[in-house]
Design a protein around this motif. Structure first.
Motif, PDB file in Angstrom:
ATOM      1  N   ARG A 376       0.816  -1.212   0.000  1.00 25.70           N
ATOM      2  CA  ARG A 376       0.000   0.000   0.000  1.00 25.70           C
ATOM      3  C   ARG A 376       0.849   1.260   0.000  1.00 25.70           C
ATOM      4  NH1 ARG A 376      -4.934  -1.641  -1.548  1.00 25.70           N
ATOM      5  NH2 ARG A 376      -5.658  -3.391  -0.291  1.00 25.70           N
ATOM      6  N   HIS A 377       2.057   1.123   0.469  1.00 27.80           N
ATOM      7  CA  HIS A 377       2.952   2.283   0.494  1.00 27.80           C
ATOM      8  C   HIS A 377       4.378   1.776   0.487  1.00 27.80           C
ATOM      9  CE1 HIS A 377       4.339   6.358   1.583  1.00 27.80           C
ATOM     10  NE2 HIS A 377       5.305   5.694   2.182  1.00 27.80           N
ATOM     11  N   PRO A 404       8.960 -15.654   0.975  1.00 25.26           N
ATOM     12  CA  PRO A 404       8.570 -14.407   1.661  1.00 25.26           C
ATOM     13  C   PRO A 404       9.613 -13.289   1.610  1.00 25.26           C
ATOM     14  CG  PRO A 404       8.975 -16.156   3.259  1.00 25.26           C
ATOM     15  CD  PRO A 404       9.091 -16.774   1.910  1.00 25.26           C
ATOM     16  N   LEU A 427      16.782   1.447   7.796  1.00 23.09           N
ATOM     17  CA  LEU A 427      15.625   0.619   8.173  1.00 23.09           C
ATOM     18  C   LEU A 427      14.528   1.487   8.775  1.00 23.09           C
ATOM     19  CD1 LEU A 427      17.522  -2.426   9.724  1.00 23.09           C
ATOM     20  CD2 LEU A 427      15.995  -2.545   7.748  1.00 23.09           C
ATOM     21  N   GLY A 428      14.942   2.494   9.542  1.00 24.27           N
ATOM     22  CA  GLY A 428      13.963   3.405  10.131  1.00 24.27           C
ATOM     23  C   GLY A 428      13.214   4.189   9.068  1.00 24.27           C
ATOM     24  N   GLU A 429      13.918   4.539   8.006  1.00 23.04           N
ATOM     25  CA  GLU A 429      13.296   5.328   6.941  1.00 23.04           C
ATOM     26  C   GLU A 429      12.507   4.470   5.968  1.00 23.04           C
ATOM     27  OE1 GLU A 429      15.712   8.191   4.727  1.00 23.04           O
ATOM     28  OE2 GLU A 429      17.142   8.045   6.388  1.00 23.04           O
ATOM     29  N   LEU A 430      12.864   3.202   5.902  1.00 27.32           N
ATOM     30  CA  LEU A 430      12.192   2.321   4.936  1.00 27.32           C
ATOM     31  C   LEU A 430      10.746   2.092   5.377  1.00 27.32           C
ATOM     32  CD1 LEU A 430      12.348   0.400   2.501  1.00 27.32           C
ATOM     33  CD2 LEU A 430      13.195  -1.359   4.052  1.00 27.32           C
ATOM     34  N   ALA A 431       9.820   2.431   4.518  1.00 24.51           N
ATOM     35  CA  ALA A 431       8.403   2.246   4.849  1.00 24.51           C
ATOM     36  C   ALA A 431       7.769   1.324   3.828  1.00 24.51           C
ATOM     37  CB  ALA A 431       7.696   3.594   4.866  1.00 24.51           C
ATOM     38  N   LEU A 433       4.340  -0.563   3.743  1.00 22.23           N
ATOM     39  CA  LEU A 433       3.093  -0.772   4.467  1.00 22.23           C
ATOM     40  C   LEU A 433       2.119  -1.594   3.640  1.00 22.23           C
ATOM     41  CD1 LEU A 433       2.451   2.771   6.031  1.00 22.23           C
ATOM     42  CD2 LEU A 433       4.047   1.000   6.727  1.00 22.23           C
ATOM     43  N   GLY A 434       1.377  -2.435   4.335  1.00 22.89           N
ATOM     44  CA  GLY A 434       0.364  -3.240   3.661  1.00 22.89           C
ATOM     45  C   GLY A 434       0.587  -4.732   3.852  1.00 22.89           C
ATOM     46  N   VAL A 435       1.761  -5.071   4.310  1.00 19.79           N
ATOM     47  CA  VAL A 435       2.042  -6.458   4.676  1.00 19.79           C
ATOM     48  C   VAL A 435       3.000  -6.384   5.862  1.00 19.79           C
ATOM     49  CG1 VAL A 435       3.956  -6.644   3.013  1.00 19.79           C
ATOM     50  CG2 VAL A 435       2.873  -8.718   3.877  1.00 19.79           C
ATOM     51  N   LYS A 436       2.791  -7.266   6.821  1.00 20.06           N
ATOM     52  CA  LYS A 436       3.703  -7.277   7.978  1.00 20.06           C
ATOM     53  C   LYS A 436       5.081  -7.697   7.500  1.00 20.06           C
ATOM     54  CE  LYS A 436       1.648  -8.093  12.481  1.00 20.06           C
ATOM     55  NZ  LYS A 436       0.205  -8.313  12.264  1.00 20.06           N
ATOM     56  N   ILE A 439      11.029  -5.544   9.152  1.00 13.17           N
ATOM     57  CA  ILE A 439      11.883  -4.348   9.097  1.00 13.17           C
ATOM     58  C   ILE A 439      12.217  -3.824  10.499  1.00 13.17           C
ATOM     59  CG2 ILE A 439      11.998  -1.910   8.390  1.00 13.17           C
ATOM     60  CD1 ILE A 439      10.295  -2.708   5.914  1.00 13.17           C
ATOM     61  N   ASP A 440      11.204  -3.643  11.327  1.00 12.15           N
ATOM     62  CA  ASP A 440      11.444  -3.074  12.662  1.00 12.15           C
ATOM     63  C   ASP A 440      12.258  -4.043  13.525  1.00 12.15           C
ATOM     64  OD1 ASP A 440       9.793  -1.266  11.480  1.00 12.15           O
ATOM     65  OD2 ASP A 440       8.103  -1.557  12.840  1.00 12.15           O
ATOM     66  N   PRO A 470       9.486  -6.278  20.622  1.00 12.57           N
ATOM     67  CA  PRO A 470       9.256  -4.826  20.558  1.00 12.57           C
ATOM     68  C   PRO A 470       8.999  -4.250  21.953  1.00 12.57           C
ATOM     69  CG  PRO A 470       7.408  -6.049  19.612  1.00 12.57           C
ATOM     70  CD  PRO A 470       8.465  -7.048  19.926  1.00 12.57           C
TER      71      PRO A 470
END
Lengths: 511, 167
Positions: A376-377, A404, A427-431, A433-436, A439-440, A470
């Motif tokens: 999605r992003h 995967p 990694l912090g900047e990499l976004a 989104l839309g699938v788990k 990255i974090d 986390p």
């Protein structure tokens, strides 16, 4: 997006571009990020590319990137990508003169390499015989042992399970039991005490039978807290071989790597030299042709043992490229075209340190189970020291059809600390989104004191499981996230900005 | 009445208290004022509560908002009271796969009587086999997948007959 500024074409500058391409047309028998990465170099070398794709991936990036793309058919997308006959037929029809198999799929299939050669084309990889020799763990091991490459004490497989168990018990614990024909963790188990041996052998054998149609298992000394070190080699097929130094690939989950780096930290110059030289010796002895990787386990006591040889380009090859400045795909194509090795061993130099993070669609909080979704992003950090190897497109469905692994984030720095800092920032900047994704998790892992201190071994993830979970959110953070989400729903948005005041207080989703 | 959102498996209540001059939301009983709320839709936005703006990225996926904030990604689901009622009925009878994968073997057939824990189907995901078992006593109503078939996460593999009121 993406193919950030690292000097991709250092070797390309040396020549062949525009003038006389080494091949007229190359089919890339793969997909995803690796197909894109291979085509990038082919294009730089002025070689037209052919992509193959299943109906499930018509809009994929490798399809868009290729000069020509041909649909392949199969019961499943993976089955289509494994259909040798179909792929060779396509190549023949299009007058392709070489096939690059990438990694996975048909890359280590000796029959495919042979079929490509029989069809009069060049397989960009080793000969079928070499693939077969190294593809069987037992013949590979025997070959290594014969050429003075250290192997772990072991028990050769027999069809007689009782005999196997008796001999395995004889070499002591812990023991590692593996499928003779296996790979990727299937049919593998660690036995720590005599009482568990019989059952473990039986399970491994039945799993081996089920997955590989070959129930033979073998056992070897298991090195506790082992590091996984591998050496990139290039061979000319005539006994000439060089190494491009080693990679550290100890951080693994489910027996698969998720972080790789080059060079390996905390390795003495003598030991590095000993390991790399033994890899070159093996490649030379096998008359190895093209790029390959010799994998070792390294114990805390400095003993190292041959694990296996991968007769293809590795997922993690970019870390080697980033420290040596050598484009491995370029080298593969030159070797396949009979141009020999790109440079003599004495000229191979390294500079700085590189770290690769494998970005996977998976849930680290649920034992790394694969996830599905839709992109999605996608926001990708860019810097001259970064490479983001991917084939992602906006709106792309991430399904269970394929592996995967979605992408690889590779960062280079003047030293390991710098490469780590750059990786964490990226990694912090990499976004995505839309699938788990992981990255974090990867950012937490790389930021862990034990990782920074290079206290690495293959059990790293299990050992630090609690630290890597986390952090709980505080109230402010939670409120920010909830507000950001709340403001994203069209219904709430309408209530806030679109409707007259009195209605806002009434609320409700459906009215 | 507030909106129920789920974050990390926990339910949270968000309600609009005021819209002007600044938006005030009551989040789990505590009021927060936002002097900036960012634009609508997906993409990079900033939120301001207090002095400093907070950048975040948002992407929506049906009744889910995915938020990347402070270098972490969160999924926030909206509980729709209406569809939730519908779902819970279905949920009680559906055996779903917790992960995407392939059906390796089927150990039950339609009409079988099962108890809690009866193995129904073996699936494989990431080279790992998992047995899906019955979550309650009942009768197998329908097997929706065949051996070798692949499926997505949360796919319904087996349906049990709806539970009847015990006399």
């Amino acid at each position: 997006m993406g193919d950030a500024g690292w000097s991709v074409g250092r070797l390309a500058e040396r020549g062949h571009r525009m003038s006389n391409p080494l091949f007229n047309k190359v089919l890339v028998a793969n997909r995803g990020e690796i197909a894109c990465r291979i085509m990038r170099t082919l294009s730089q070398m002025g070689i037209p590319t052919v992509a193959i794709y299943h109906a499930a991936e018509t809009k994929a990036r490798h399809v868009q990137m290729a000069d020509k793309a041909v649909e392949i058919y199969g019961e499943t997308p993976v089955a289509a990508h494994l259909d040798m006959g179909q792929i060779i037929e396509i190549a023949r029809n299009l007058e392709v003169d070489a096939i690059h198999p990438g990694y996975g799929f048909l890359s280590e299939n000796a029959n495919f390499a042979a079929a490509v050669a029989d069809a009069g084309m060049t397989f960009i990889g080793p000969d079928a015989e070499t693939i077969a020799l190294m593809g069987d763990k037992i013949s590979a091991r025997n070959f290594a042992e014969k050429h003075n490459v250290a192997v772990a004490p072991s028990v050769m497989p027999t069809d007689d399970l009782d005999d196997f168990i008796e001999k395995a018990a004889g070499i002591g614990y812990p023991l590692l039991i593996k499928a003779a024909a296996g790979g990727g963790g299937k049919g593998m188990s660690i036995v720590r005490e005599a009482a568990a041996l019989v059952e473990a052998a039986r399970v491994a054998s039945s799993e081996a039978q089920r997955y590989f149609g070959d129930g033979r298992v073998y056992a070897e000394t298991y090195v506790d807290h082992p590091r996984h070190i591998e050496v990139q080699v290039l061979g000319d097929g005539k006994g000439g071989a060089i190494h491009l130094f080693e990679r550290e690939c100890s951080v693994q989950r489910r027996f698969q790597k998720i972080i790789e780096e080059a060079p390996a930290p905390n390795l003495s110059a003598e030991l590095r030299d000993e390991i790399c030289t033994s890899a070159t010796r093996l490649a030379a002895a096998a008359n190895y042709k093209n790029a390959g990787t010799v994998e070792y386990i390294l114990g805390a006591d400095g003993r190292f043992f041959f694990l296996e040889m991968n007769t293809r380009l590795q997922v993690e090859h970019p870390v080697t490229e980033m420290i040596t400045g050598i484009d491995l795909v370029h080298a593969q194509i030159e070797i396949a075209a009979g141009k020999g090795l790109p440079l003599p061993q004495s000229e191979v130099r390294t500079s700085g340190h590189a770290v690769e993070c494998r970005i996977c669609a998976e849930n680290p909080e649920q034992d790394f189970m694969p996830e599905t979704g839709v992109v999605r992003h996608l926001g990708v950090p860019e810097a001259e020291w970064l490479r983001f190897e991917n084939a992602l497109t906006h709106g792309q469905k991430i399904t269970a059809d394929f592996d995967p692994m979605l992408a690889k984030l590779v960062a280079h720095g003047p030293n390991r600390d710098a490469a780590i800092e750059r990786s964490i920032a990226a990694l912090g900047e990499l976004a995505l989104l839309g699938v788990k994704t992981n990255i974090d998790y990867l950012a937490r892992l790389i930021n862990h004191d034990a990782f920074r201190a290079a206290e690495l071994h293959t059990g790293f993830i299990a050992q630090h499981r609690d630290d890597l979970a986390p952090k709980a959110l505080n109230e402010t953070e939670r409120a920010q996230i909830l507000a950001a989400a709340f403001l994203g729903f069209r219904q709430t948005r309408d209530l806030i900005v679109g409707t007259p005041e009195p209605h806002a207080a009434i609320g409700g989703w459906r009215n | 009445m507030g909106f129920q959102l789920i974050l990390d498996g926990e339910e949270h209540d968000v309600a609009i208290v005021r819209r002007r001059p600044h938006l005030v939301l009551r989040i789990d009983g505590i009021e927060h004022e936002f002097s900036e709320i960012g634009g609508p839709g997906d993409g990079l936005h900033a939120l301001k509560s207090g002095k400093h703006p907070i950048d975040f990225i948002r992407a929506s996926d049906n009744e889910r908002q995915i938020i990347r904030l402070g270098g972490r990604t969160f999924e926030v689901d909206h509980i729709d009271p209406f569809s939730e009622g519908m779902e819970s009925g279905g949920n009680k009878d559906a055996v779903r796969s917790p992960m995407p994968g392939t059906v390796v073997s089927i150990q039950c057939k339609e009409g079988d009587t099962v108890v809690r824990g009866t193995p129904l189907v073996t699936i494989e995901s990431m080279k790992l086999q998992t047995v899906l078992s019955a979550m309650r006593e009942g009768t197998v109503a329908e097997i929706l997948r065949v051996e070798g078939e692949t499926f997505e996460k949360d796919a319904i593999i087996v349906m049990l007959e709806p539970e009847t009121e015990k006399a």
